[in-house]
Structures are given as structure tokens and as C-alpha cells.
Design a protein around this motif. Structure first.
Motif, PDB file in Angstrom:
ATOM      1  N   PRO A 188      -3.610  11.636  -0.287  1.00  0.00           N
ATOM      2  CA  PRO A 188      -3.049  10.527  -1.059  1.00  0.00           C
ATOM      3  C   PRO A 188      -3.964   9.299  -1.054  1.00  0.00           C
ATOM      4  N   HIS A 189      -3.681   8.406  -1.962  1.00  0.00           N
ATOM      5  CA  HIS A 189      -4.406   7.143  -2.017  1.00  0.00           C
ATOM      6  C   HIS A 189      -3.542   6.111  -2.724  1.00  0.00           C
ATOM      7  N   ALA A 190      -3.943   4.861  -2.560  1.00  0.00           N
ATOM      8  CA  ALA A 190      -3.231   3.753  -3.195  1.00  0.00           C
ATOM      9  C   ALA A 190      -4.196   3.028  -4.131  1.00  0.00           C
ATOM     10  N   GLU A 191      -3.641   2.143  -4.930  1.00  0.00           N
ATOM     11  CA  GLU A 191      -4.486   1.334  -5.810  1.00  0.00           C
ATOM     12  C   GLU A 191      -5.434   0.475  -4.968  1.00  0.00           C
ATOM     13  N   THR A 192      -6.625   0.266  -5.491  1.00  0.00           N
ATOM     14  CA  THR A 192      -7.650  -0.479  -4.755  1.00  0.00           C
ATOM     15  C   THR A 192      -7.218  -1.912  -4.421  1.00  0.00           C
ATOM     16  N   LYS A 193      -6.349  -2.493  -5.219  1.00  0.00           N
ATOM     17  CA  LYS A 193      -5.941  -3.885  -4.962  1.00  0.00           C
ATOM     18  C   LYS A 193      -5.193  -4.036  -3.637  1.00  0.00           C
ATOM     19  N   TYR A 194      -4.727  -2.930  -3.068  1.00  0.00           N
ATOM     20  CA  TYR A 194      -4.020  -2.989  -1.791  1.00  0.00           C
ATOM     21  C   TYR A 194      -4.921  -2.705  -0.592  1.00  0.00           C
ATOM     22  N   ILE A 195      -6.185  -2.422  -0.836  1.00  0.00           N
ATOM     23  CA  ILE A 195      -7.106  -2.073   0.241  1.00  0.00           C
ATOM     24  C   ILE A 195      -8.034  -3.252   0.533  1.00  0.00           C
ATOM     25  N   ASP A 196      -8.051  -3.677   1.810  1.00  0.00           N
ATOM     26  CA  ASP A 196      -8.928  -4.767   2.239  1.00  0.00           C
ATOM     27  C   ASP A 196     -10.250  -4.251   2.808  1.00  0.00           C
ATOM     28  N   ARG A 197     -10.199  -3.114   3.495  1.00  0.00           N
ATOM     29  CA  ARG A 197     -11.406  -2.500   4.074  1.00  0.00           C
ATOM     30  C   ARG A 197     -11.369  -1.004   3.780  1.00  0.00           C
ATOM     31  N   SER A 198     -12.445  -0.495   3.253  1.00  0.00           N
ATOM     32  CA  SER A 198     -12.498   0.924   2.916  1.00  0.00           C
ATOM     33  C   SER A 198     -12.421   1.779   4.175  1.00  0.00           C
ATOM     34  N   GLN A 199     -11.650   2.854   4.092  1.00  0.00           N
ATOM     35  CA  GLN A 199     -11.477   3.768   5.223  1.00  0.00           C
ATOM     36  C   GLN A 199     -10.825   5.052   4.751  1.00  0.00           C
ATOM     37  N   ILE A 200     -10.924   6.062   5.610  1.00  0.00           N
ATOM     38  CA  ILE A 200     -10.164   7.294   5.424  1.00  0.00           C
ATOM     39  C   ILE A 200      -9.359   7.477   6.697  1.00  0.00           C
ATOM     40  N   SER A 201      -8.040   7.463   6.558  1.00  0.00           N
ATOM     41  CA  SER A 201      -7.165   7.687   7.712  1.00  0.00           C
ATOM     42  C   SER A 201      -6.756   9.145   7.726  1.00  0.00           C
ATOM     43  N   LEU A 202      -6.475   9.643   8.909  1.00  0.00           N
ATOM     44  CA  LEU A 202      -6.034  11.023   9.056  1.00  0.00           C
ATOM     45  C   LEU A 202      -4.749  11.040   9.867  1.00  0.00           C
ATOM     46  N   LEU A 203      -3.722  11.658   9.319  1.00  0.00           N
ATOM     47  CA  LEU A 203      -2.478  11.905  10.054  1.00  0.00           C
ATOM     48  C   LEU A 203      -2.417  13.400  10.322  1.00  0.00           C
ATOM     49  N   VAL A 259       0.828  -1.208   0.000  1.00  0.00           N
ATOM     50  CA  VAL A 259       0.000   0.000   0.000  1.00  0.00           C
ATOM     51  C   VAL A 259       0.863   1.260   0.000  1.00  0.00           C
ATOM     52  N   VAL A 260       1.978   1.230   0.737  1.00  0.00           N
ATOM     53  CA  VAL A 260       2.859   2.403   0.804  1.00  0.00           C
ATOM     54  C   VAL A 260       3.505   2.654  -0.554  1.00  0.00           C
ATOM     55  N   GLY A 261       4.067   1.605  -1.145  1.00  0.00           N
ATOM     56  CA  GLY A 261       4.703   1.751  -2.454  1.00  0.00           C
ATOM     57  C   GLY A 261       3.731   2.268  -3.498  1.00  0.00           C
ATOM     58  N   SER A 262       2.492   1.794  -3.437  1.00  0.00           N
ATOM     59  CA  SER A 262       1.470   2.249  -4.378  1.00  0.00           C
ATOM     60  C   SER A 262       1.184   3.737  -4.196  1.00  0.00           C
ATOM     61  N   ALA A 263       1.080   4.169  -2.949  1.00  0.00           N
ATOM     62  CA  ALA A 263       0.810   5.590  -2.674  1.00  0.00           C
ATOM     63  C   ALA A 263       1.990   6.464  -3.104  1.00  0.00           C
ATOM     64  N   ILE A 264       3.209   5.989  -2.850  1.00  0.00           N
ATOM     65  CA  ILE A 264       4.398   6.757  -3.242  1.00  0.00           C
ATOM     66  C   ILE A 264       4.478   6.861  -4.771  1.00  0.00           C
TER      67      ILE A 264
END
Length: 161
Positions: A74-89, A51-56
Motif C-alpha cells: 500500500p501507499h498514500a498520497e505524497t502530500k502526507y509523506i514528510d520523509r521517504s521510507q518503506i515500512s514493513l509490517l 496518511v492512513v485515510g489516504s492509504a485506505i
């Protein structure tokens, strides 16, 4: 919540959980921020390794730092996501995003199935409205806890006119 014009729960709020609100109190760079978020997502079975490599890689195509310099989305390709979410840093001292400092990173992670069932345009529109509210952005940056940040977001998404 003391809203006079409360709406039903919106997609934006549904996807943001307090457990996915992270803090960074040092100045860091974009890749370190994406690694921090990605590690959290993988550790909590929200995303797969990669997921990190995809986002980078996505950032190399076009920066997701917004013009207002408050936030990146940012976001990553859907193939790396198991559960939909929005994270906040939340990073009060800032994250060097290459072309400016972000203080908030909303990492959008949606499964392919979820993308077919929701309106991504609506979610991005709602976030654009959020990001235009300087006072709300300041409240988020100054949040001291996950629950406080969640309250700021809930108040915005559910209590605005």
C-alpha cells in the motif's frame, strides 16, 4: 554480510530502516494494519495525519494485495509523506486484506520530490523480484526481530547475483 557478489547499496535498502519494521502477532484486518503503520509513521514524524485515510482510500480503488498472497504494497498520497521510507509490517498469522491474507505489508511512502529523483519502476521491479522468492518471504515472516528482518532484506538486495 558474507556476499561474494555484493552490489552497492540499493535504493530499496536505503529506504528501509530497522525502526520502520513492525510486528503484529495477532490476526488483524487491512484497516487495522494500515492504522498501525500510519500511527508509527506520524509518531516518528515520517508522515502527516491523514496518511492512513489516504492509504485506505487508495485500497478502495484497487487492492494492493499481490497475487502471491504473501504481501501487500500500500501507499498514500505524497502530500502526507514528510520523509521517504518503506515500512514493513510482519504478521505471521496474517492480515485479512479482503481478498486474501497478507503476511507482509511493505508500505511505500515517498515525498513528491523523491518520486521525481528516483526510479519508482526500479523499486517496484526489485520488490517484485523479492516477492517471487518464497524462501526469502518465509524468512521474513519468521523473523523474530527488526534486525533479523533487516538482515534478510540486506542479504537479498545486496547479495543476489
Amino acid at each position: 554480510m558474507n556476499c561474494q557478489n555484493s552490489k552497492t547499496i540499493s535504493e530499496e535498502v536505503y529506504y528501509i530502516a530497522p525502526d520502520n519494521i513492525l510486528f503484529e502477532f495477532n490476526t488483524i484486518n487491512r484497516n487495522t494494519a494500515l492504522n498501525k503503520i500510519g500511527h508509527h509513521l506520524v509518531k516518528n514524524n515520517i508522515a502527516k495525519s491523514g496518511v492512513v485515510g489516504s492509504a485506505i482510500e487508495r485500497e478502495k480503488t484497487s487492492s494492493t494485495l499481490l497475487e502471491n498472497k504473501w504481501a501487500a504494497i500500500p501507499h498514500a498520497e505524497t502530500k502526507y509523506i514528510d520523509r521517504s521510507q518503506i515500512s514493513l509490517l510482519i504478521a505471521p498469522k496474517g492480515i485479512d486484506w479482503g481478498t486474501g491474507l497478507a503476511r507482509l505489508v511493505f508500505f511505500m511512502g515517498f515525498t513528491q520530490q523523491e518520486i521525481q529523483n528516483i526510479s519508482m519502476n526500479k523499486i517496484y521491479h526489485e520488490f517484485n523480484e523479492l516477492l517471487e522468492q518464497k524462501s526469502v518471504m518465509e524468512q521474513l515472516v519468521n523473523s523474530k526481530s527488526n534486525m533479523n528482518a533487516e538482515k534478510v532484506l540486506m542479504n537479498f538486495f545486496l547479495c543476489r547475483k
